[in-house]
Scaffold this motif. Structure first.
Motif, PDB file in Angstrom:
ATOM      1  N   ILE A  15       3.432   8.154   1.972  1.00  0.00           N
ATOM      2  CA  ILE A  15       3.316   8.409   0.534  1.00  0.00           C
ATOM      3  C   ILE A  15       3.033   6.982  -0.227  1.00  0.00           C
ATOM      4  CG2 ILE A  15       4.752   8.984  -1.640  1.00  0.00           C
ATOM      5  CD1 ILE A  15       6.603  10.810   0.303  1.00  0.00           C
ATOM      6  N   SER A  16       2.027   7.079  -0.924  1.00  0.00           N
ATOM      7  CA  SER A  16       1.391   5.851  -1.600  1.00  0.00           C
ATOM      8  C   SER A  16       1.677   5.984  -3.119  1.00  0.00           C
ATOM      9  CB  SER A  16      -0.048   5.603  -1.449  1.00  0.00           C
ATOM     10  OG  SER A  16      -0.096   5.296   0.058  1.00  0.00           O
ATOM     11  N   LEU A  23       8.903   5.536   0.497  1.00  0.00           N
ATOM     12  CA  LEU A  23       7.525   5.023  -0.241  1.00  0.00           C
ATOM     13  C   LEU A  23       6.836   4.111   1.062  1.00  0.00           C
ATOM     14  CD1 LEU A  23       5.632   5.288  -2.665  1.00  0.00           C
ATOM     15  CD2 LEU A  23       6.733   3.223  -3.476  1.00  0.00           C
ATOM     16  N   SER A  24       5.491   4.545   1.220  1.00  0.00           N
ATOM     17  CA  SER A  24       4.904   3.645   2.368  1.00  0.00           C
ATOM     18  C   SER A  24       4.188   2.377   1.863  1.00  0.00           C
ATOM     19  CB  SER A  24       3.628   4.555   2.884  1.00  0.00           C
ATOM     20  OG  SER A  24       4.249   5.530   3.549  1.00  0.00           O
ATOM     21  N   ARG A  25       3.792   2.449   0.521  1.00  0.00           N
ATOM     22  CA  ARG A  25       2.934   1.273   0.099  1.00  0.00           C
ATOM     23  C   ARG A  25       3.028   1.546  -1.570  1.00  0.00           C
ATOM     24  NH1 ARG A  25      -0.166   4.216   2.570  1.00  0.00           N
ATOM     25  NH2 ARG A  25       0.188   2.866   4.534  1.00  0.00           N
ATOM     26  N   ILE A  45      -6.321   6.530   0.947  1.00  0.00           N
ATOM     27  CA  ILE A  45      -6.724   7.564   1.590  1.00  0.00           C
ATOM     28  C   ILE A  45      -7.379   7.335   2.885  1.00  0.00           C
ATOM     29  CG2 ILE A  45      -8.037   9.683   1.694  1.00  0.00           C
ATOM     30  CD1 ILE A  45      -7.454  10.309  -1.046  1.00  0.00           C
ATOM     31  N   ALA A  46      -8.096   6.018   3.156  1.00  0.00           N
ATOM     32  CA  ALA A  46      -8.856   5.972   4.277  1.00  0.00           C
ATOM     33  C   ALA A  46      -7.855   5.100   5.049  1.00  0.00           C
ATOM     34  CB  ALA A  46     -10.053   4.812   3.824  1.00  0.00           C
ATOM     35  N   ILE A  47      -6.690   4.888   4.800  1.00  0.00           N
ATOM     36  CA  ILE A  47      -5.918   4.233   6.060  1.00  0.00           C
ATOM     37  C   ILE A  47      -5.920   5.185   7.119  1.00  0.00           C
ATOM     38  CG2 ILE A  47      -3.773   3.307   6.685  1.00  0.00           C
ATOM     39  CD1 ILE A  47      -3.309   2.712   3.743  1.00  0.00           C
ATOM     40  N   PRO A  48      -6.087   4.902   8.312  1.00  0.00           N
ATOM     41  CA  PRO A  48      -6.173   5.865   9.603  1.00  0.00           C
ATOM     42  C   PRO A  48      -4.755   6.059   9.949  1.00  0.00           C
ATOM     43  CG  PRO A  48      -6.601   3.532  10.208  1.00  0.00           C
ATOM     44  CD  PRO A  48      -6.776   3.703   8.731  1.00  0.00           C
ATOM     45  N   GLN A  49      -4.635   7.317  10.743  1.00  0.00           N
ATOM     46  CA  GLN A  49      -3.428   7.531  11.503  1.00  0.00           C
ATOM     47  C   GLN A  49      -2.357   7.847  10.525  1.00  0.00           C
ATOM     48  OE1 GLN A  49      -3.451   4.871  14.518  1.00  0.00           O
ATOM     49  NE2 GLN A  49      -4.600   5.762  15.719  1.00  0.00           N
ATOM     50  N   GLU A  50      -2.611   8.463   9.234  1.00  0.00           N
ATOM     51  CA  GLU A  50      -1.634   8.739   8.734  1.00  0.00           C
ATOM     52  C   GLU A  50      -1.576   9.936   7.951  1.00  0.00           C
ATOM     53  OE1 GLU A  50       0.504   4.444   6.808  1.00  0.00           O
ATOM     54  OE2 GLU A  50      -0.869   5.626   5.521  1.00  0.00           O
ATOM     55  N   THR A  51      -0.841  11.061   8.573  1.00  0.00           N
ATOM     56  CA  THR A  51      -1.007  12.622   7.962  1.00  0.00           C
ATOM     57  C   THR A  51       0.399  12.990   8.206  1.00  0.00           C
ATOM     58  OG1 THR A  51      -1.544  13.292  10.104  1.00  0.00           O
ATOM     59  CG2 THR A  51      -3.524  12.961   8.368  1.00  0.00           C
TER      60      THR A  51
END
Length: 544
Positions: A169-170, A202-204, A223-229
């Motif tokens: 979650i951002s 909260l991730s960031r 959204i472009a940050i990889p490996q986070e779903t």
């Protein structure tokens, strides 16, 4: 089933319709009359009774209710034993209660004798909350009707508890000169507390100008940050959304997404934006979501975190029940009498995060002062661990490393409050959220600097909480004068989350709106040690 008045002489095997007092006791409603009962009734001068005689094809109320409960898949649910024609159903885990109104209505229309009542659709529940109840109205119903009801329940589940899933979650907050930084800081804290209720965090956080291009670029970056779903982006705008072409909805479009809804028929919460970019939801939070009070944003947040995919049809269908100004923040469990003492669980939250500012300039920490040969914080924690509390959590902050080292080997869960400098409220909220996540019915708030509090004192408070069935605030007093510790029921969750600054449980007691039960524990309720002189007077020895 034949219902009516019967002569006592031929009453063997009948089910009593009402309780009857007789010398030496009473025969309860639903009791099956036997030969001894007939003699007792006659001795009491009772010649006729109101009762029911079951016929072939009838099923008693308790067996009927039990069969209904057994027809529902037990996933994340807990069922009571059948009693007085009732089976109560409880959440077996924290999650989102989802009801199928058509299925519930079909069940209730099979026969007026068979009823199912449940919570409102999409209610946030905690483990142990009562979510539904079956009730058989008469003393017996035809077996064919129960079989039809069970078949309906097996064909379509009338409700379920959906577990919350972890999300990346951002938070993106937009800035204007008119929006003060402390307001933005508080918004992030409130969001963190909201997320903790579903075991998320909260991730960031990013802060950008309140401009379309800057916001769109920030959305694309997270959204472009990889490996986070799965991902979720929450936007708090510096200015309210007033049009579908305003900054937040337009930024979602420019970031490559589409806007599902601008506005929702929920008040507070009207000015929410719901969008999506691929599999990622982007939510423009309404201004009311800066407060911990429940609003439309909570409804959407819960659905997304529970794995649902809300769209415009869902949002536009929220109007009925969408006036939330008087909403109850937590369902109140209506438990069976057996739960009153045995099951109301209490978790202890020991507050040990403060900066000990009244200790002077020497750098000595009151919680590390020795009492009975051990640091005060360890002594207080050991007393808590020895109590009948289900668990103990210690909130740390100032000099965290030394405090946690002093607790080594004890069966406790440390919780670091990074915002401890803002005051006691943040520590209380942090501990409350973590304790509730484990299903506690009440939170015993204990101050680590009270050397007079004993395990017996804590147990007395816990017993009082159980006597009150978990529905009252329990407060330690001395000679009628209020003190500490206190136990707060889980229903005060949102009240706790709304606290700010250096305020604690006393403020909650005054505004909580719940009964208060005082338990006198003597001088221990008022003895705390904030200064060097108080430590020495209480028998402590300064160390570091």
């Amino acid at each position: 089933m034949i219902f009516g008045e019967f002569d006592v002489q031929g009453a063997e095997g009948l089910l009593l319709a009402h309780s009857i007092k007789i010398p030496g006791g009473a025969l309860q409603k639903g009791h099956v009359v036997d030969v001894r009962d007939i003699d007792r009734l006659k001795s009491a001068g009772i010649e006729r009774i109101v009762a029911a005689r079951l016929e072939d094809g009838d099923l008693g109320e308790n067996e009927a209710a039990a069969q209904l409960g057994e027809a529902i898949a037990p996933d994340h649910l807990r069922f009571s034993e059948a009693a007085t024609g009732r089976v109560d159903i409880y959440a077996g885990a924290d999650g989102l209660f989802v009801a199928n109104q058509e299925a519930v209505d079909r069940l209730n229309r099979i026969d007026p004798a068979i009823t199912l009542a449940c919570l409102a659709d999409h209610t946030h529940v905690s483990s142990g909350d009562m979510v539904a109840t079956f009730k058989i109205i008469p003393l017996a119903v035809p077996i064919a009707k129960i079989e039809a009801a069970c078949a309906e329940l097996r064909a379509t589940a009338p409700f379920q508890v959906k577990l919350f899933a972890k999300h990346a979650i951002s938070l993106i907050a937009t800035e204007l000169s008119s929006l003060k930084v402390p307001v933005m800081d508080k918004t992030a804290r409130i969001l963190e507390r909201r997320l903790a209720a579903s075991d998320n965090r909260l991730s960031r956080e990013q802060r950008v100008p309140h401009e379309i291009k800057a916001l769109a670029a920030s959305i694309q970056n997270v959204i472009a940050i990889p490996q986070e779903t799965p991902k979720l982006v929450i936007i708090f705008g510096a200015s309210a959304v007033i049009d579908a072409a305003d900054v937040i909805p337009q930024a979602i479009r420019e970031a490559g997404g589409h806007v599902l809804s601008v506005g929702m028929p929920v008040d507070p919460g009207n000015l929410m934006v719901l969008g999506r970019i691929g599999e990622t939801y982007v939510v423009g939070a309404p201004g009311c979501a800066r407060s911990p009070k429940q609003n439309g944003f909570d409804w959407i947040l819960d659905r997304i975190l529970a794995g649902e995919e809300p769209g415009v049809h869902d949002v536009t269908g929220m109007g009925v029940g969408g006036l939330l100004m008087e909403i109850q923040s937590r369902p109140q469990s209506r438990d069976l009498p057996a739960r009153k003492r045995a099951d109301a669980s209490v978790a202890i939250v020991l507050l040990a995060a403060g900066r000990a500012r009244r200790m002077g300039e020497g750098g000595q920490h009151k919680l590390l002062a020795e009492f009975d040969g051990m640091p005060l914080v360890r002594r207080s924690t050991s007393i808590a661990v020895a109590s009948r509390a289900a668990s103990v959590r210690v909130v740390t902050g100032h000099r965290r490393g030394e405090i946690e080292a002093a607790l080594e080997g004890l069966s406790v869960t440390p919780i670091f409050n990074a915002d401890y400098a803002s005051g006691m409220a943040s520590s209380l909220a942090a501990g409350f959220v973590h304790a509730l996540a484990c299903g506690a019915d009440g939170i015993l708030v204990m101050l680590a600097d009270m050397p007079g509090v004993s395990t017996a004192n804590l147990n007395a408070l816990i017993d009082a909480f159980k006597e009150a069935a978990g529905r009252a605030i329990i407060r330690a007093v001395s000679g009628g004068k209020r003190g500490n510790p206190v136990i707060l029921p889980r229903s005060l969750y949102h009240t706790v989350l709304g606290l700010e600054g250096d305020v604690g449980a006393r403020h909650i007691i005054e505004m909580g709106g719940l009964p208060v039960v005082d338990v006198d524990i003597g001088d221990a309720a008022h003895l705390d040690v904030d200064t060097i002189e108080q430590i020495v007077a209480a028998g402590g020895k300064l160390t570091v």
